[in-house]
Design a protein around this motif. Structure first.
Motif, PDB file in Angstrom:
ATOM      1  N   ILE A 140      -6.964 -28.074 -40.217  1.00  0.00           N
ATOM      2  CA  ILE A 140      -8.037 -28.842 -40.866  1.00  0.00           C
ATOM      3  C   ILE A 140      -9.351 -28.672 -40.115  1.00  0.00           C
ATOM      4  CG2 ILE A 140      -8.809 -31.190 -41.392  1.00  0.00           C
ATOM      5  CD1 ILE A 140      -5.716 -31.822 -41.759  1.00  0.00           C
ATOM      6  N   GLU A 141      -9.308 -28.731 -38.802  1.00  0.00           N
ATOM      7  CA  GLU A 141     -10.517 -28.575 -37.988  1.00  0.00           C
ATOM      8  C   GLU A 141     -11.156 -27.201 -38.192  1.00  0.00           C
ATOM      9  OE1 GLU A 141     -11.629 -28.328 -33.213  1.00  0.00           O
ATOM     10  OE2 GLU A 141      -9.777 -29.301 -33.850  1.00  0.00           O
ATOM     11  N   VAL A 142     -10.316 -26.164 -38.188  1.00  0.00           N
ATOM     12  CA  VAL A 142     -10.829 -24.802 -38.367  1.00  0.00           C
ATOM     13  C   VAL A 142     -11.388 -24.627 -39.780  1.00  0.00           C
ATOM     14  CG1 VAL A 142     -10.152 -22.364 -38.485  1.00  0.00           C
ATOM     15  CG2 VAL A 142      -9.353 -23.794 -36.595  1.00  0.00           C
ATOM     16  N   CYS A 143     -10.699 -25.169 -40.779  1.00  0.00           N
ATOM     17  CA  CYS A 143     -11.188 -25.055 -42.158  1.00  0.00           C
ATOM     18  C   CYS A 143     -12.516 -25.789 -42.338  1.00  0.00           C
ATOM     19  CB  CYS A 143     -10.145 -25.599 -43.126  1.00  0.00           C
ATOM     20  SG  CYS A 143      -8.706 -24.519 -43.339  1.00  0.00           S
ATOM     21  N   LYS A 144     -12.665 -26.938 -41.687  1.00  0.00           N
ATOM     22  CA  LYS A 144     -13.948 -27.658 -41.772  1.00  0.00           C
ATOM     23  C   LYS A 144     -15.067 -26.833 -41.156  1.00  0.00           C
ATOM     24  CE  LYS A 144     -16.222 -32.055 -40.875  1.00  0.00           C
ATOM     25  NZ  LYS A 144     -17.520 -31.396 -40.664  1.00  0.00           N
ATOM     26  N   GLU A 145     -14.756 -26.213 -40.026  1.00  0.00           N
ATOM     27  CA  GLU A 145     -15.746 -25.358 -39.373  1.00  0.00           C
ATOM     28  C   GLU A 145     -16.120 -24.185 -40.279  1.00  0.00           C
ATOM     29  OE1 GLU A 145     -16.263 -22.880 -35.142  1.00  0.00           O
ATOM     30  OE2 GLU A 145     -14.423 -24.026 -35.550  1.00  0.00           O
ATOM     31  N   ALA A 146     -15.123 -23.602 -40.952  1.00  0.00           N
ATOM     32  CA  ALA A 146     -15.385 -22.491 -41.867  1.00  0.00           C
ATOM     33  C   ALA A 146     -16.225 -22.954 -43.053  1.00  0.00           C
ATOM     34  CB  ALA A 146     -14.065 -21.894 -42.350  1.00  0.00           C
ATOM     35  N   PHE A 147     -15.904 -24.127 -43.578  1.00  0.00           N
ATOM     36  CA  PHE A 147     -16.628 -24.652 -44.740  1.00  0.00           C
ATOM     37  C   PHE A 147     -18.107 -24.857 -44.434  1.00  0.00           C
ATOM     38  CE2 PHE A 147     -17.898 -27.873 -47.839  1.00  0.00           C
ATOM     39  CZ  PHE A 147     -17.330 -27.378 -49.010  1.00  0.00           C
ATOM     40  N   ASP A 148     -18.412 -25.157 -43.188  1.00  0.00           N
ATOM     41  CA  ASP A 148     -19.799 -25.435 -42.790  1.00  0.00           C
ATOM     42  C   ASP A 148     -20.591 -24.166 -42.447  1.00  0.00           C
ATOM     43  OD1 ASP A 148     -19.395 -28.135 -43.130  1.00  0.00           O
ATOM     44  OD2 ASP A 148     -18.860 -28.509 -41.033  1.00  0.00           O
ATOM     45  N   GLN A 149     -19.929 -23.000 -42.461  1.00  0.00           N
ATOM     46  CA  GLN A 149     -20.640 -21.767 -42.131  1.00  0.00           C
ATOM     47  C   GLN A 149     -21.429 -21.266 -43.332  1.00  0.00           C
ATOM     48  OE1 GLN A 149     -20.536 -20.452 -38.904  1.00  0.00           O
ATOM     49  NE2 GLN A 149     -19.432 -22.393 -38.583  1.00  0.00           N
ATOM     50  N   PRO A 150     -22.743 -21.085 -43.202  1.00  0.00           N
ATOM     51  CA  PRO A 150     -23.548 -20.662 -44.350  1.00  0.00           C
ATOM     52  C   PRO A 150     -23.199 -19.266 -44.868  1.00  0.00           C
ATOM     53  CG  PRO A 150     -24.850 -20.670 -42.337  1.00  0.00           C
ATOM     54  CD  PRO A 150     -23.549 -21.340 -42.001  1.00  0.00           C
ATOM     55  N   GLU A 151     -22.639 -18.401 -44.017  1.00  0.00           N
ATOM     56  CA  GLU A 151     -22.325 -17.036 -44.441  1.00  0.00           C
ATOM     57  C   GLU A 151     -20.975 -16.922 -45.146  1.00  0.00           C
ATOM     58  OE1 GLU A 151     -20.938 -17.229 -40.091  1.00  0.00           O
ATOM     59  OE2 GLU A 151     -22.522 -18.091 -41.360  1.00  0.00           O
ATOM     60  N   LEU A 152     -20.204 -18.025 -45.160  1.00  0.00           N
ATOM     61  CA  LEU A 152     -18.919 -18.040 -45.853  1.00  0.00           C
ATOM     62  C   LEU A 152     -19.048 -18.888 -47.104  1.00  0.00           C
ATOM     63  CD1 LEU A 152     -16.497 -18.626 -42.820  1.00  0.00           C
ATOM     64  CD2 LEU A 152     -17.303 -16.454 -43.754  1.00  0.00           C
ATOM     65  N   SER A 153     -18.349 -18.491 -48.163  1.00  0.00           N
ATOM     66  CA  SER A 153     -18.411 -19.280 -49.383  1.00  0.00           C
ATOM     67  C   SER A 153     -16.999 -19.555 -49.904  1.00  0.00           C
ATOM     68  CB  SER A 153     -19.226 -18.562 -50.454  1.00  0.00           C
ATOM     69  OG  SER A 153     -18.614 -17.330 -50.836  1.00  0.00           O
ATOM     70  N   PHE A 154     -16.882 -20.694 -50.579  1.00  0.00           N
ATOM     71  CA  PHE A 154     -15.614 -21.111 -51.157  1.00  0.00           C
ATOM     72  C   PHE A 154     -15.881 -21.603 -52.571  1.00  0.00           C
ATOM     73  CE2 PHE A 154     -15.343 -21.597 -46.603  1.00  0.00           C
ATOM     74  CZ  PHE A 154     -14.144 -20.978 -46.300  1.00  0.00           C
ATOM     75  N   ILE A 155     -15.007 -21.207 -53.494  1.00  0.00           N
ATOM     76  CA  ILE A 155     -15.206 -21.560 -54.901  1.00  0.00           C
ATOM     77  C   ILE A 155     -14.927 -23.049 -55.094  1.00  0.00           C
ATOM     78  CG2 ILE A 155     -14.392 -21.124 -57.248  1.00  0.00           C
ATOM     79  CD1 ILE A 155     -13.642 -18.302 -56.319  1.00  0.00           C
TER      80      ILE A 155
END
Length: 393
Positions: free
Chosen positions: A378-393
């Motif tokens: 969960i912690e890693v996914c939250k960090e990924a979600f907050d990265q502007p260069e990564l996108s999630f549908i």
């Protein structure tokens, strides 16, 4: 240095095809490998790529039974299963599996892929309509295609669209997964069975990802919903919760009497060996009594789903399969690398398992996971979600 120079040159039409494929699926990635091939996990990483949901692949009781059977079975019939269909040769496992799901019969085959392709080859005529949920397993699509049937897709879990297709094309076979292996959604089985019976259709349910994990004693969703006598066919891969390499076909009719003699995968593949069948029999015993583990798996899935939704992810899962929807392949590679660098390893679904711009990273939960590991995911996914260069549908 090209190590293949000393081999005969391929005809141009083959080499051209290989060049196109190589450029498309290998040389287009940052690491020069197929998209599914990222880093290799090391000790301490969280591995969520396996379908061994109840963590039985290394269960000592099952391994000891496998060893015992290998040691005691002096004769292993290395031959096509077509020669082993008399009453004296049929394995007790088949009757045990039939009773387990409250079906009339069960036939054990070499894989889940073989189960679906065998069955559809046995029950389809050319041009038989086969109504397949858009997200159903590829083996169902391929089984219909091979036999010359007419695969007709309907929108995922959309019973209204299914009805419309049946009105347009007539009675046929409705083929669905009970739990969908890509995004973890659950089929509306009661509604689908009602539609089938109202319109003269047969129902085929692939229970690969619910057998062992759903139901009072792991009997799967068809039994849990009281549909065992209304569903015509069940298939399953035993390479998921059963943690071995096999498949099975359940019937409430006489299809299994003739299938071994007419379905090509059954005829032209070697039979399961005695020690494999004994291992699977012991696994069935363990699965039946794993109620505590099933509850733990469901609790973990619910917890992770809620927390990922809270972050902002679109999570459609209703099961132990939880998917991050990552869009195109370039973005998926970036997300994969971000997660793996932080010790979280999911399974990449891309072409042909997913449309080109609808890739996913799938987390398959298992009972050996600890709360601290879920929290790290969960912690890693939250960090990924907050990265502007990564996108999630």
């Amino acid at each position: 240095m090209n190590t293949f120079n000393h081999y005969p040159k391929l005809p141009n039409f083959i080499q051209d095809r290989l060049n196109v494929i190589t450029n498309d699926i290998l040389e287009s990635t940052q690491n020069g490998k197929h998209l599914v091939l990222g880093k290799r996990p090391i000790e301490g990483d969280i591995f969520l790529q396996s379908n061994d949901y109840l963590s039985l692949s290394n269960e000592p009781e099952i391994i000891q039974e496998h060893i015992r059977s290998l040691d005691e079975n002096a004769y292993s019939p290395v031959m096509s299963g077509v020669f082993l269909q008399d009453n004296d040769s049929k394995p007790p496992l088949e009757l045990a599996l039939a009773n387990y799901l409250h079906f009339d019969s069960c036939l054990v085959v070499q894989s889940g892929w073989s189960a679906n392709t065998c069955l559809l080859q046995a029950i389809c005529n050319p041009n038989t309509p086969v109504y397949i949920d858009f997200l159903a397993h590829m083996s169902l699509w391929e089984g219909a295609r091979i036999v010359g049937a007419q695969p007709i897709p309907f929108m995922h879990n959309n019973v209204r669209h299914l009805k419309r297709m049946i009105r347009q094309h007539g009675p046929g076979i409705i083929a669905v997964d009970s739990v969908y292996s890509t995004i973890g959604t659950v089929a509306p089985l009661k509604e689908i069975v009602d539609v089938a019976k109202e319109n003269g259709c047969a129902v085929l349910v692939d229970e690969s990802h619910s057998l062992g994990t759903h139901g009072k004693h792991g009997e799967g969703l068809v039994h849990a919903l009281g549909l065992s006598k209304r569903v015509d066919f069940i298939t399953a891969s035993l390479a998921k919760t059963f943690a071995y390499r096999a498949g099975a076909i359940w019937c409430n009719n006489r299809t299994n009497d003739v299938l071994p003699f007419i379905a090509y995968p059954a005829i032209f593949s070697s039979a399961m060996l005695p020690h494999e069948l004994d291992r699977l029999s012991k696994t069935l015993e363990v699965i039946k009594r794993s109620d505590k583990e099933r509850r733990h798996l469901q609790d973990m899935a619910k917890y992770l789903t809620i927390e990922l939704k809270r972050i902002g992810f679109t999570i459609r899962s209703e099961s132990q399969i939880i998917a991050l929807e990552t869009g195109d392949e370039a973005n998926t590679e970036k997300v994969r690398d971000f997660l793996e660098e932080r010790g979280v390893f999911g399974a990449i679904f891309c072409r042909p398992a997913a449309p080109a711009n609808k890739n996913i990273i799938r987390f398959s939960l298992h009972t050996k996971l600890k709360q601290s590991q879920l929290d790290h995911v969960i912690e890693v996914c939250k960090e990924a979600f907050d990265q502007p260069e990564l996108s999630f549908i």
